[in-house]
Write an enzyme that holds these catalytic residues in place. Structure first.
Site, short mmCIF file in Angstrom:
data_model
loop_
_atom_site.label_atom_id
_atom_site.label_comp_id
_atom_site.label_asym_id
_atom_site.label_seq_id
_atom_site.Cartn_x
_atom_site.Cartn_y
_atom_site.Cartn_z
N ASN A 53 -2.59 -46.50 -6.29
CA ASN A 53 -2.71 -47.33 -5.60
C ASN A 53 -4.29 -48.17 -6.09
OD1 ASN A 53 -0.56 -48.04 -3.86
ND2 ASN A 53 -1.71 -47.39 -1.92
N ASP B 135 -20.37 -54.84 0.73
CA ASP B 135 -19.77 -53.54 1.25
C ASP B 135 -19.28 -52.64 0.36
OD1 ASP B 135 -20.77 -54.12 3.88
OD2 ASP B 135 -18.77 -54.70 4.80
N ASP C 264 4.65 -44.56 3.64
CA ASP C 264 4.08 -45.08 2.47
C ASP C 264 3.13 -44.02 2.09
OD1 ASP C 264 5.52 -47.13 1.87
OD2 ASP C 264 4.27 -48.67 2.82
N TYR D 220 -4.75 -52.24 0.14
CA TYR D 220 -6.40 -52.52 0.53
C TYR D 220 -6.91 -53.86 -0.23
CZ TYR D 220 -11.10 -51.40 1.64
OH TYR D 220 -12.19 -51.35 2.20
#
Length: 267
Positions: A126, A156, A56, A169
């Site tokens: 992405n 974060d 990927d 993600y």
């Protein structure tokens, strides 16, 4: 973003002018030698399709190279997960390409300003994400279409993904998976501390998002758009680049839309 079946992207034409690109791993190189020997190697500017051999990550690199031209990309999995890839089957490749389903993807456009006054532009197929650079949590103000929606997010980091990137993600950060046809962009916090229970938002694909970093000296933040990382940002603007697109090909019954739906029922 949409899917079309056989006869859509080829118009019934059998694609035989193929350009192959392979990742540096051993498996991809073995498949490259085999397929080039079987079908030949056509220059990308003359090819009907680009055949990407790898995983990927390598596929994402190749998709970036096709954003400015109409060259569909068909991935053959020579990596690990292979969410964007097809099984490695060498026979009848032109016929498989002719019957493939095409997914059209639009990237995100990032404009990042740094503390030194540098302005960095980048594209992301992405996602675009921000993350803290030190032990100190980041403090980020979120503005959507010129209106402040969250005065201070202590976290974060935070990310915006495309529908195609929502299973990457974004999913790991507990963000929602978004179907290709939804025309939505997930906005997802990464380990939010305050507001503790804020899970993010689903934004229309037309939204223009701005992140302003608070207390930049004490709490430095970096921004990443796919492969481009920018350190010490003070603001990041993100919007969908509708004028750009890339086309990904999938075997029948294995379209990207179907894979995204299936992922939502995977334990």
């Amino acid at each position: 973003m949409n899917d079309t079946s056989y006869g859509g992207w080829t118009g019934g034409y059998l694609p035989t002018r193929l350009s192959f690109a392979a990742a540096p791993n051993e498996s991809a190189q073995v498949w490259l030698e085999r397929l080039v020997g079987q079908y030949g190697q056509c220059p990308p500017e003359e090819a009907d399709a680009l055949i990407c051999l790898g995983g990927d990550g390598f596929m994402l690199e190749m998709l970036h190279t096709t954003l400015a031209r109409t060259l569909p990309v068909y991935g053959i999995n020579c990596g690990t997960v292979g969410f964007l890839m097809n099984p490695a089957v060498p026979d009848n490749l032109p016929e498989r390409l002719a019957s493939a389903q095409a997914a059209t993807l639009h990237p995100l456009r990032m404009k990042a300003m740094t503390r030194e006054g540098e302005c960095v532009h980048a594209l992301a197929i992405n996602d675009v994400f921000l993350f803290r650079q030190t032990r100190q949590a980041a403090k980020i103000r979120i503005e959507v279409d010129g209106r402040v929606r969250l005065p201070e997010l202590i976290c974060d980091g935070v990310l915006i993904s495309t529908p195609a990137g929502s299973t990457a993600y974004n999913l790991s950060a507990h963000g929602p998976i978004v179907p290709l046809s939804a025309n939505l962009l997930p906005l997802t916090p990464i380990s939010a501390f305050r507001p503790r229970r804020w899970r993010g938002a689903l934004l229309p694909s037309t939204a223009r998002v701005r992140f302003d970093i608070l207390e930049t000296d004490k709490r430095p933040v970096a921004a990443v758009a796919d492969f481009t990382e920018v350190r010490d940002v003070i603001s990041v603007e993100i919007s969908e680049a509708r004028e750009l697109h890339t086309t990904v090909l999938f075997d029948p019954g294995q379209s990207l839309s179907e894979r995204i739906i299936t992922e939502q029922f995977t334990a």
